[in-house]
Every structure is written in structure tokens, then in C-alpha cells.
Write an enzyme that holds these catalytic residues in place. Structure first.
Site, PDB file in Angstrom:
ATOM      1  N   LYS A 265       0.844  -1.204   0.000  1.00 59.54           N
ATOM      2  CA  LYS A 265       0.000   0.000   0.000  1.00 59.54           C
ATOM      3  C   LYS A 265       0.874   1.247   0.000  1.00 59.54           C
ATOM      4  O   LYS A 265       1.706   1.424   0.890  1.00 59.54           O
ATOM      5  CB  LYS A 265      -0.909  -0.003   1.238  1.00 59.54           C
ATOM      6  CG  LYS A 265      -1.657   1.330   1.502  1.00 59.54           C
ATOM      7  CD  LYS A 265      -2.536   1.273   2.757  1.00 59.54           C
ATOM      8  CE  LYS A 265      -3.147   2.635   3.099  1.00 59.54           C
ATOM      9  NZ  LYS A 265      -3.977   2.611   4.319  1.00 59.54           N
ATOM     10  N   ASP A 270      -2.918  10.283   3.423  1.00 54.99           N
ATOM     11  CA  ASP A 270      -4.284   9.827   3.691  1.00 54.99           C
ATOM     12  C   ASP A 270      -5.018  10.853   4.551  1.00 54.99           C
ATOM     13  O   ASP A 270      -4.870  10.888   5.770  1.00 54.99           O
ATOM     14  CB  ASP A 270      -4.236   8.462   4.410  1.00 54.99           C
ATOM     15  CG  ASP A 270      -5.627   7.878   4.637  1.00 54.99           C
ATOM     16  OD1 ASP A 270      -6.609   8.451   4.095  1.00 54.99           O
ATOM     17  OD2 ASP A 270      -5.727   6.853   5.342  1.00 54.99           O
ATOM     18  N   LYS A 277     -10.376  12.752   8.186  1.00 52.24           N
ATOM     19  CA  LYS A 277      -9.784  12.464   9.497  1.00 52.24           C
ATOM     20  C   LYS A 277      -9.743  13.735  10.345  1.00 52.24           C
ATOM     21  O   LYS A 277      -9.667  14.835   9.807  1.00 52.24           O
ATOM     22  CB  LYS A 277      -8.342  11.956   9.318  1.00 52.24           C
ATOM     23  CG  LYS A 277      -8.211  10.554   8.759  1.00 52.24           C
ATOM     24  CD  LYS A 277      -6.749  10.175   8.612  1.00 52.24           C
ATOM     25  CE  LYS A 277      -6.582   8.769   8.043  1.00 52.24           C
ATOM     26  NZ  LYS A 277      -7.088   7.709   8.909  1.00 52.24           N
ATOM     27  N   ASP A 288       1.600   6.628   5.251  1.00 48.96           N
ATOM     28  CA  ASP A 288       0.630   5.632   4.790  1.00 48.96           C
ATOM     29  C   ASP A 288       1.086   4.918   3.506  1.00 48.96           C
ATOM     30  O   ASP A 288       0.352   4.118   2.942  1.00 48.96           O
ATOM     31  CB  ASP A 288      -0.730   6.314   4.585  1.00 48.96           C
ATOM     32  CG  ASP A 288      -1.892   5.372   4.854  1.00 48.96           C
ATOM     33  OD1 ASP A 288      -1.684   4.350   5.532  1.00 48.96           O
ATOM     34  OD2 ASP A 288      -3.000   5.660   4.359  1.00 48.96           O
ATOM     35  N   ASP A 347     -12.284   6.570   4.098  1.00 44.86           N
ATOM     36  CA  ASP A 347     -11.010   6.461   4.819  1.00 44.86           C
ATOM     37  C   ASP A 347     -10.501   5.010   4.847  1.00 44.86           C
ATOM     38  O   ASP A 347      -9.362   4.756   5.218  1.00 44.86           O
ATOM     39  CB  ASP A 347     -11.177   7.005   6.243  1.00 44.86           C
ATOM     40  CG  ASP A 347      -9.852   7.306   6.911  1.00 44.86           C
ATOM     41  OD1 ASP A 347      -8.817   7.297   6.214  1.00 44.86           O
ATOM     42  OD2 ASP A 347      -9.851   7.554   8.136  1.00 44.86           O
ATOM     43  N   GLU A 349      -9.433   3.273   2.509  1.00 45.38           N
ATOM     44  CA  GLU A 349      -8.989   3.327   1.107  1.00 45.38           C
ATOM     45  C   GLU A 349      -7.879   2.331   0.794  1.00 45.38           C
ATOM     46  O   GLU A 349      -7.718   1.918  -0.345  1.00 45.38           O
ATOM     47  CB  GLU A 349      -8.531   4.746   0.754  1.00 45.38           C
ATOM     48  CG  GLU A 349      -7.081   5.083   1.129  1.00 45.38           C
ATOM     49  CD  GLU A 349      -6.770   5.029   2.622  1.00 45.38           C
ATOM     50  OE1 GLU A 349      -7.722   5.093   3.429  1.00 45.38           O
ATOM     51  OE2 GLU A 349      -5.579   4.892   2.990  1.00 45.38           O
ATOM     52  N   ARG A 351      -7.497  -0.797   1.540  1.00 45.84           N
ATOM     53  CA  ARG A 351      -7.983  -2.089   1.048  1.00 45.84           C
ATOM     54  C   ARG A 351      -8.495  -1.979  -0.387  1.00 45.84           C
ATOM     55  O   ARG A 351      -8.470  -2.957  -1.136  1.00 45.84           O
ATOM     56  CB  ARG A 351      -9.058  -2.640   2.005  1.00 45.84           C
ATOM     57  CG  ARG A 351     -10.285  -1.809   2.137  1.00 45.84           C
ATOM     58  CD  ARG A 351     -11.074  -2.111   3.406  1.00 45.84           C
ATOM     59  NE  ARG A 351     -10.477  -1.497   4.588  1.00 45.84           N
ATOM     60  CZ  ARG A 351     -10.973  -1.599   5.821  1.00 45.84           C
ATOM     61  NH1 ARG A 351     -12.076  -2.294   6.044  1.00 45.84           N
ATOM     62  NH2 ARG A 351     -10.381  -1.003   6.830  1.00 45.84           N
TER      63      ARG A 351
HETATM   64  N1  BES Z   1      -4.124   4.691   6.937  1.00 42.81           N
HETATM   65  C1  BES Z   1      -5.182   4.365   7.817  1.00 42.81           C
HETATM   66  C2  BES Z   1      -4.766   3.419   8.944  1.00 42.81           C
HETATM   67  C3  BES Z   1      -3.746   3.934   9.924  1.00 42.81           C
HETATM   68  C4  BES Z   1      -4.157   4.379  11.158  1.00 42.81           C
HETATM   69  C5  BES Z   1      -2.412   3.894   9.647  1.00 42.81           C
HETATM   70  C6  BES Z   1      -3.236   4.810  12.075  1.00 42.81           C
HETATM   71  C7  BES Z   1      -1.492   4.322  10.564  1.00 42.81           C
HETATM   72  C8  BES Z   1      -1.902   4.769  11.785  1.00 42.81           C
HETATM   73  C9  BES Z   1      -6.325   3.702   7.060  1.00 42.81           C
HETATM   74  O1  BES Z   1      -6.464   4.064   5.734  1.00 42.81           O
HETATM   75  C10 BES Z   1      -7.591   4.068   7.760  1.00 42.81           C
HETATM   76  O2  BES Z   1      -7.887   5.227   7.802  1.00 42.81           O
HETATM   77  N2  BES Z   1      -8.281   3.082   8.307  1.00 42.81           N
HETATM   78  C11 BES Z   1      -9.482   3.307   9.024  1.00 42.81           C
HETATM   79  C12 BES Z   1     -10.509   2.278   8.598  1.00 42.81           C
HETATM   80  C13 BES Z   1     -11.889   2.542   9.087  1.00 42.81           C
HETATM   81  C14 BES Z   1     -12.473   3.762   8.387  1.00 42.81           C
HETATM   82  C15 BES Z   1     -12.758   1.333   8.799  1.00 42.81           C
HETATM   83  C16 BES Z   1      -9.184   3.173  10.510  1.00 42.81           C
HETATM   84  O3  BES Z   1      -8.386   2.324  10.877  1.00 42.81           O
HETATM   85  O4  BES Z   1      -9.715   3.961  11.281  1.00 42.81           O
HETATM   86 ZN    ZN Z   2      -4.698   4.742   4.794  1.00 42.01          ZN
HETATM   87 ZN    ZN Z   3      -7.654   5.832   5.498  1.00 44.94          ZN
END
Ligand code: BES
Ligand code: ZN
Ligand code: ZN
Length: 496
Positions: A265, A270, A277, A288, A347, A349, A351
């Protein structure tokens, strides 16, 4: 940093500092350390008797101008209990020695391996530890706080008969340590200095230098391939997406060896998209792209280490931005695999872009897949910043990876992906949705989403969201990008 082998007798080693390690036991002054103590007229034993030298893990004892030794300083690092001392411990010990001496402006030093550690594997671990420890996250500082890089280190503890073995380990260690640092350098880059296009250029330059083949797919090619999931994330950004494909193809692959696909990824920033966020800590979302950078670092090392396995890295890259054309919660996208996806939360994204990356890897003929991604905050809840979350569809393959993680000294912990979780990503209007319904299991439902695209191909997913970034420095490593999983994946490929 120059790293050489020094086979001179201990007492005659002339250097700014001689560093070695002592074990936590009833008498820490034994073996080679007793030898140094005799040369230094009992100075080390007196410290042990006074309780100042115990051998506790990472305890630092620095002696200046030790009488009887040619070294200007003697650094003794606590190594903990001898029974618990592993290659991972040795790597950290060497790294901590370098960082301790570096802050004291030492430019050249000798690291003495203890009796029993005179192997090729130990030389490799020490070299990896030194190179990772010498790296600083200060590229954009005009005045380098830790700019006093160590210029030269020598390894001692091997005699001339063992030179060839030691140097083999050192050469491997250099490739691996520098590849880990290559990844860390990319991950530290802010998003304005590393857009998807710039990341692709960096990948291309690395591939050219290393002798890997490299193909960069632009937005047009990505659209032609109908990578609807990747495009849906990219559509909100002014920066176009890229998909990098780097191939290591050995002249002769081992019969029965897999074709390994490494999917990483690479979201260069992000924001969360329309599901934006909060501002707090958002600046960290420049990391990210760590999964993609991990795979590029692994490929860099493989080009030099030349395993007998074909490996293809697939790195989809885009920003995730809330622009006027951005996708919106509830939108339905068609992935390259033809599966429809309801995007509940923009968010989630990572996956989406990985889904198309995984499909493309299969199209390129990969028989085994590993993806790495800073995928979920939920993995941090489950495993904190200590373990990488490991998810796998094939237990034998997953066990092999976990064994490599152990060998490489990177903590990884397996999580479940059984079919009961499949219910949680069912969509009312599409084949699948991009977030889980119900309570908890956020890291697992994210993995389940990816698993859906891996099909019958043995697949492993590494969630490195909690481990790719160090908020605080370690004794053996600067804060910032950690380069986690690079060493494990190299070890895995080399083990075929
Ligand atoms: N890039 C983030 C995950 C992340 C969180 C990486 C903290 C590093 C530190 C990912 O794209 C994301 O935002 N995931 C969300 C998913 C949710 C919306 C289902 C999350 O983990 O909150
Ligand atoms: Zn992300
Ligand atoms: Zn995200």
C-alpha cells in the site's frame, strides 16, 4: 559508513572506542571481557564489584582512557541473560553501541563480538544493527543535530581463518541494512516531496541502479486495466495515481519455487477523503505509503542477494483527498476483478487500492501473495506498537513467514481470518463493502476484504500501521520510519 574486519589481538586495538557486551550473571567479567579486564589491570572487575556494571539489558558503561588498552574508550553494553541472547539482541546491542558513541562524537570504533558469536550470521546481525542505527531522520534539517555520523566501524572477534565467513555475513548485512534504510528514507518523506509520481521515479531509479526490471503504469493504463477500486481513491486528488511493477527474475528459478507477489500500500497522504480524518496527528498520514516502501526496499536487497525465486513487487500509489471529484460514502465501485464494492467509508482506502494490486499480481502469474500495509488503527488497539499483525489463508505459508520474522528479529503475531468474519463485510447493494458491520474486529474485517480478492492463491497480509513508525527513538534506532518487515521478507525469500 565503512565497515571492516579487525583481527588484531584485543590489547593492541587502537581506536576511538572499543565496544563489547557483558551478560547479566553472577560474574559478568568472564571470557573476552576478563581478557580485557586483565589488560586494563582489573578496572572492569572493580566496576562490577561496585555494582556499576551488572550486564542488565542496554546498560551502558563507558570508561575513558582505560589503562593497559590502546583504545581511547571502552564501552560495555549490558546484554541481559546469556540464555536469552539471540541474533535480534546482538543486532540491537551493536546499534545501541553505535548510537551511544555517536552522541559522544565518536567517528570510528571497534565492535567486539563475544566468544561464541564468531559466526557469519552474527557478523550479519551486527552489520545490520550498525547500519540501521547510523541512519537519522534529519534530511530536511539544515543543521544536522546528529550530523556527526559514525564514519567507520570495525568488527572484531574473528580470527584470520574466519575472515571469509565474517565478510560474507558483513556483505549480506550491508545489503539488508541499507535496504531497510532505503525504505525508511521513503517513509520519512513528507507528501509534498513524495507524490505518487515522485515515488514512481524513485522506484524506477532504484530499479535501474539495482538491475531490476520496472514498469510504471500511469492513470491511463490503470484505467485501461479497469482498476476501478484504485481509481476511485485517486479521483479526489489533483495528483495522478501510479502503479509500480518491479520484477526480480533469476536466470534459473529453483524447480517448484513459487512466484512471489509483494503488494504494498502506497497512499502518499491519507486525509481520509470525504470521510475526513481529525486534524490531530493527521500529519503522520504521510507514512501511509510504508507498505509500498517496504516492498521496494525488499526488491532492492533481492537484486543484490540473488535468490533462486522470481519475485514481483506491485505497488499501487495515490493520495486520498477530499476533492470536488472525490468518491463519496455509499458510492459503488467495480474492481479490476469485477467485484462490486460499496464504499461505506472513504477512509478505508488502503484495502481498495490493494484489492486491484492483488488482482493484478495474480494476472502477472504470482502463485503466492504477501501484502504489507498501514491498514488499520484497529491493529494498534489489538497489538499496540509492538507486533505486526499477520493474517494468512495458508497456514504452512504463514508459518514460514513467522519463522522468518523470528530469524530477522521482527515481532509479528498471527490474527484470525476465518469465515465467520465474512458476514461482517456483506453489502446490501454490492458484492462487498469496505468496512465491517458490528462491533470491533476492524483489523480482521480489513484483512477479510483483502482475502476476498486473493481467492485460492496462498496469501499473507501484514498490517504494519502500529509498527512502521516510531514516535520515540529506541536506543538502537532513530525515531520516525522503522523499516519494519523489510528484513523478514528478505529472509523469507532467501529461505526458498
Ligand atoms: N491509513 C489508515 C490506517 C492507519 C491508522 C495507519 C493509524 C497508521 C496509523 C487507514 O487508511 C484508515 O484510515 N483506516 C481506518 C478504517 C476505518 C475507516 C474502517 C481506521 O483504521 O480507522
Ligand atoms: Zn490509509
Ligand atoms: Zn484511510
Amino acid at each position: 559508513m565503512e565497515i571492516t574486519l579487525d583481527t588484531r589481538p584485543l590489547g593492541s586495538i587502537e581506536t576511538e572506542a572499543l565496544a563489547t557486551y557483558v551478560f547479566e550473571q553472577s560474574d559478568p567479567v568472564e571470557g573476552r571481557v576478563a581478557e580485557l579486564d586483565r589488560a586494563a589491570a582489573g578496572a572492569i572487575r572493580r566496576l562490577a564489584q561496585g555494582g556499576e556494571l551488572t550486564g542488565k539489558t542496554l546498560e551502558m558503561t563507558l570508561l575513558h582512557n582505560p589503562a593497559g588498552l590502546k583504545a581511547q574508550r571502552l564501552l560495555l553494553i549490558g546484554a541481559g541473560k546469556r540464555e536469552q541472547f539471540t541474533g535480534a539482541q546482538l543486532r540491537k546491542t551493536a546499534g545501541a553501541a553505535l548510537r551511544h558513541l555517536k552522541t559522544r562524537s565518536v567517528k570510528r570504533f571497534v565492535f567486539l563480538a563475544r566468544e561464541g558469536d564468531g559466526t557469519s550470521a552474527a557478523a550479519q546481525s551486527i552489520t545490520e544493527g550498525l547500519i540501521a542505527a547510523n541512519f537519522e531522520s534529519d534530511k530536511y534539517k539544515t543543521e544536522k543535530k546528529n550530523g556527526k555520523e559514525v564514519q567507520a566501524a570495525a568488527l572484531a572477534g574473528w580470527d584470520d581463518a574466519a575472515r571469509a565467513e565474517a565478510e560474507k555475513g558483513m556483505a549480506r548485512g550491508r545489503v539488508i541494512g541499507e535496504s531497510q534504510n532505503f525504505t525508511r528514507d521513503l517513509v520519512n518523506e513528507p507528501s509534498n516531496r513524495l507524490t505518487p509520481r515522485m515515488l514512481a521515479q524513485r522506484a524506477e531509479a532504484m530499479a535501474r541502479e539495482a538491475g531490476l526490471s520496472c514498469e510504471i503504469l500511469d492513470e491511463k493504463k490503470i484505467a485501461e486495466l479497469k482498476m476501478g477500486a484504485l481509481l476511485s481513491v485517486a479521483q479526489g486528488s489533483a495528483e495522478p495515481p501510479r502503479l509500480m511493477v518491479l520484477t526480480y527474475n533469476p536466470p534459473q528459478a529453483k524447480p517448484g519455487a513459487p512466484v512471489l507477489g509483494l503488494v504494498g500500500k502506497a497512499i502518499t497522504f491519507d486525509t481520509g477523503g470525504i470521510s475526513i480524518k481529525p486534524a490531530q496527528d493527521m500529519e503522520k498520514m504521510k507514512y501511509d505509503m510504508a507498505g509500498g516502501a517496504t516492498m521496494l526496499g525488499v526488491m532492492r536487497a533481492l537484486a543484490a542477494l540473488k535468490p533462486l525465486v522470481k519475485v514481483i513487487a506491485i505497488v499501487p500509489s495515490t493520495e486520498n483527498m477530499p476533492g470536488g471529484r472525490a468518491q463519496k460514502p455509499g458510492d459503488v465501485q467495480i474492481s479490476m476483478a469485477g467485484k462490486s464494492i460499496e464504499v461505506i467509508n472513504t477512509d478505508a482506502e488502503g484495502r481498495l487500492i490493494l484489492a486491484d494490486g492483488i488482482t493484478y499480481a495474480q494476472k502477472l502469474g504470482c502463485t503466492h501473495l504477501i501484502d504489507a500495509a498501514t491498514l488499520t488503527g484497529a491493529i494498534v488497539v489489538a497489538l499496540s506498537n509492538i507486533n505486526v499483525g499477520v493474517f494468512g489463508s495458508d497456514q504452512a505459508f504463514t508459518d514460514k513467514l513467522l519463522a522468518s520474522a523470528k530469524a530477522a528479529g521482527e515481532k509479528m503475531w498471527q490474527m484470525p481470518v476465518d469465515d465467520d468474519y465474512r458476514e461482517m463485510i456483506k453489502s446490501t447493494i454490492a458484492d462487498i463493502q469496505n468496512v465491517g458491520i458490528g462491533k470491533g474486529g476492524g483489523a480482521i474485517t480489513a484483512a477479510m476484504f483483502l482475502k476476498e480478492f486473493s481467492g485460492d492463491t496462498p496469501w499473507i497480509h501484514l498490517d504494519i500501521a502500529g509498527t512502521a513508525w516510531l514516535d520515540d527513538p529506541k536506543a538502537w534506532m532513530a525515531k520516525g520510519a522503522s523499516g519494519v518487515a523489510v528484513r523478514t521478507l528478505i529472509d523469507l525469500v532467501m529461505s526458498y
